[in-house]
Design a protein around this motif. Structure first.
Motif, short mmCIF file in Angstrom:
data_model
loop_
_atom_site.label_atom_id
_atom_site.label_comp_id
_atom_site.label_asym_id
_atom_site.label_seq_id
_atom_site.Cartn_x
_atom_site.Cartn_y
_atom_site.Cartn_z
N GLU A 1 16.49 16.84 25.68
CA GLU A 1 15.87 16.88 27.00
C GLU A 1 14.48 17.51 26.98
O GLU A 1 13.74 17.41 27.94
N ARG A 2 14.12 18.15 25.90
CA ARG A 2 12.82 18.81 25.79
C ARG A 2 11.71 17.82 25.51
O ARG A 2 11.88 16.88 24.73
N ARG A 3 10.57 18.08 26.10
CA ARG A 3 9.37 17.31 25.78
C ARG A 3 8.87 17.82 24.44
O ARG A 3 8.76 19.04 24.24
N PRO A 4 8.59 16.95 23.49
CA PRO A 4 8.10 17.42 22.19
C PRO A 4 6.88 18.33 22.36
O PRO A 4 6.04 18.11 23.22
N LEU A 5 6.82 19.36 21.54
CA LEU A 5 5.76 20.36 21.63
C LEU A 5 4.75 20.11 20.52
O LEU A 5 5.03 20.36 19.35
N ILE A 6 3.58 19.58 20.89
CA ILE A 6 2.51 19.33 19.93
C ILE A 6 1.86 20.67 19.61
O ILE A 6 1.45 21.40 20.52
N ALA A 7 1.75 21.00 18.33
CA ALA A 7 1.24 22.32 17.98
C ALA A 7 0.62 22.36 16.59
O ALA A 7 0.98 21.58 15.70
N THR A 8 -0.28 23.30 16.41
CA THR A 8 -0.75 23.75 15.11
C THR A 8 0.00 25.06 14.88
O THR A 8 0.19 25.83 15.83
N TYR A 9 0.44 25.30 13.67
CA TYR A 9 1.28 26.48 13.44
C TYR A 9 1.07 27.05 12.05
O TYR A 9 0.52 26.40 11.17
N MET A 10 1.52 28.30 11.88
CA MET A 10 1.55 28.93 10.57
C MET A 10 2.94 29.51 10.35
O MET A 10 3.51 30.14 11.25
N THR A 11 3.46 29.25 9.17
CA THR A 11 4.72 29.85 8.75
C THR A 11 4.42 30.76 7.55
O THR A 11 3.41 30.59 6.88
N ALA A 12 5.32 31.71 7.33
CA ALA A 12 5.13 32.65 6.22
C ALA A 12 6.47 32.88 5.53
O ALA A 12 7.54 32.69 6.12
N SER A 13 6.39 33.33 4.29
CA SER A 13 7.59 33.66 3.53
C SER A 13 8.12 35.04 3.92
O SER A 13 9.31 35.30 3.86
N ARG A 14 7.19 35.93 4.32
CA ARG A 14 7.49 37.30 4.73
C ARG A 14 6.18 37.87 5.27
O ARG A 14 5.14 37.25 5.10
N PRO A 15 6.20 39.04 5.89
CA PRO A 15 4.93 39.64 6.32
C PRO A 15 3.98 39.79 5.13
O PRO A 15 4.38 40.26 4.06
N PHE A 16 2.76 39.33 5.30
CA PHE A 16 1.71 39.37 4.27
C PHE A 16 2.07 38.55 3.04
O PHE A 16 1.49 38.73 1.99
N GLY A 17 3.02 37.63 3.18
CA GLY A 17 3.44 36.78 2.07
C GLY A 17 2.68 35.46 2.05
O GLY A 17 1.56 35.35 2.54
N VAL A 18 3.32 34.45 1.49
CA VAL A 18 2.73 33.12 1.41
C VAL A 18 2.61 32.56 2.82
O VAL A 18 3.54 32.67 3.63
N ILE A 19 1.47 31.94 3.13
CA ILE A 19 1.21 31.37 4.45
C ILE A 19 1.01 29.87 4.32
O ILE A 19 0.32 29.40 3.41
N TYR A 20 1.61 29.12 5.24
CA TYR A 20 1.43 27.67 5.31
C TYR A 20 0.86 27.32 6.67
O TYR A 20 1.34 27.82 7.70
N VAL A 21 -0.16 26.46 6.70
CA VAL A 21 -0.74 25.97 7.94
C VAL A 21 -0.35 24.51 8.10
O VAL A 21 -0.48 23.72 7.17
N GLY A 22 0.15 24.17 9.29
CA GLY A 22 0.54 22.79 9.54
C GLY A 22 0.32 22.40 10.98
O GLY A 22 -0.07 23.21 11.82
N MET A 23 0.59 21.13 11.27
CA MET A 23 0.57 20.64 12.64
C MET A 23 1.75 19.70 12.80
O MET A 23 2.26 19.16 11.84
N THR A 24 2.20 19.57 14.02
CA THR A 24 3.34 18.71 14.28
C THR A 24 3.28 18.18 15.70
O THR A 24 2.68 18.81 16.57
N SER A 25 3.93 17.07 15.91
CA SER A 25 4.04 16.53 17.26
C SER A 25 5.33 17.00 17.92
O SER A 25 5.59 16.71 19.07
N ASN A 26 6.16 17.75 17.15
CA ASN A 26 7.40 18.29 17.70
C ASN A 26 7.74 19.60 16.97
O ASN A 26 8.41 19.59 15.94
N LEU A 27 7.28 20.71 17.53
CA LEU A 27 7.47 22.01 16.89
C LEU A 27 8.95 22.40 16.78
O LEU A 27 9.34 23.07 15.82
N TYR A 28 9.76 21.95 17.72
CA TYR A 28 11.20 22.27 17.66
C TYR A 28 11.81 21.69 16.38
O TYR A 28 12.46 22.38 15.60
N ALA A 29 11.59 20.40 16.17
CA ALA A 29 12.18 19.71 15.02
C ALA A 29 11.55 20.20 13.71
O ALA A 29 12.25 20.41 12.72
#
Length: 132
Positions: free
Chosen positions: A4-32
């Motif tokens: 029922e959710r509208r897909p959330l278009i976003a740019t995002y960063m994920t990390a392995s831990r604080p101050f760890g490896v960082i990944y930058v990405g974008m998605t048309s559905n942040l939930y999925a």
């Protein structure tokens, strides 16, 4: 319900831990996409390095805006990315439960911003923290 959710278009960063490896990405559905990172469902960089903590995101109206922002962020150096994360999420908390509606927003308001990365770099230079 997820469907029922509208897909959330976003740019995002994920990390392995604080101050760890960082990944930058974008998605048309942040939930999925967040679920894919957590389950390590897609083989590649994020699965290999365990980069599954959503530490920063920015919502966009258009996919083209998210792509433009992702490309810009990927050109940033690591310290700038860390500063962007810490400006709103100084404890590097996982924001995915908030995105899914299972928790309140743990991020600080812009007016409550602290020294974050600058403080970390000072502690690192003084030897208080070891660079491992």
């Amino acid at each position: 319900m997820e469907s029922e959710r509208r897909p959330l278009i976003a740019t995002y960063m994920t990390a392995s831990r604080p101050f760890g490896v960082i990944y930058v990405g974008m998605t048309s559905n942040l939930y999925a996409r967040g679920e894919q990172h957590r389950a390590r469902a897609v083989q590649g960089f994020t699965a290999k390095y365990g980069v599954d903590i959503l530490v920063w995101f920015e919502v966009h109206e258009l996919v083209t805006e998210a792509i433009r922002r992702e490309k810009a962020l990927k050109r940033w150096n690591r310290v700038w990315k860390m500063q962007l994360i810490e400006r709103r999420n100084p404890q590097w908390l996982d924001l995915y439960p908030f995105v899914c509606g299972a928790a309140s927003d743990p991020r600080v308001k812009p007016e409550d911003d602290e020294c974050g990365v600058d403080g970390f770099l000072e502690r690192l230079a003084s030897g208080e923290i070891r660079d491992e």
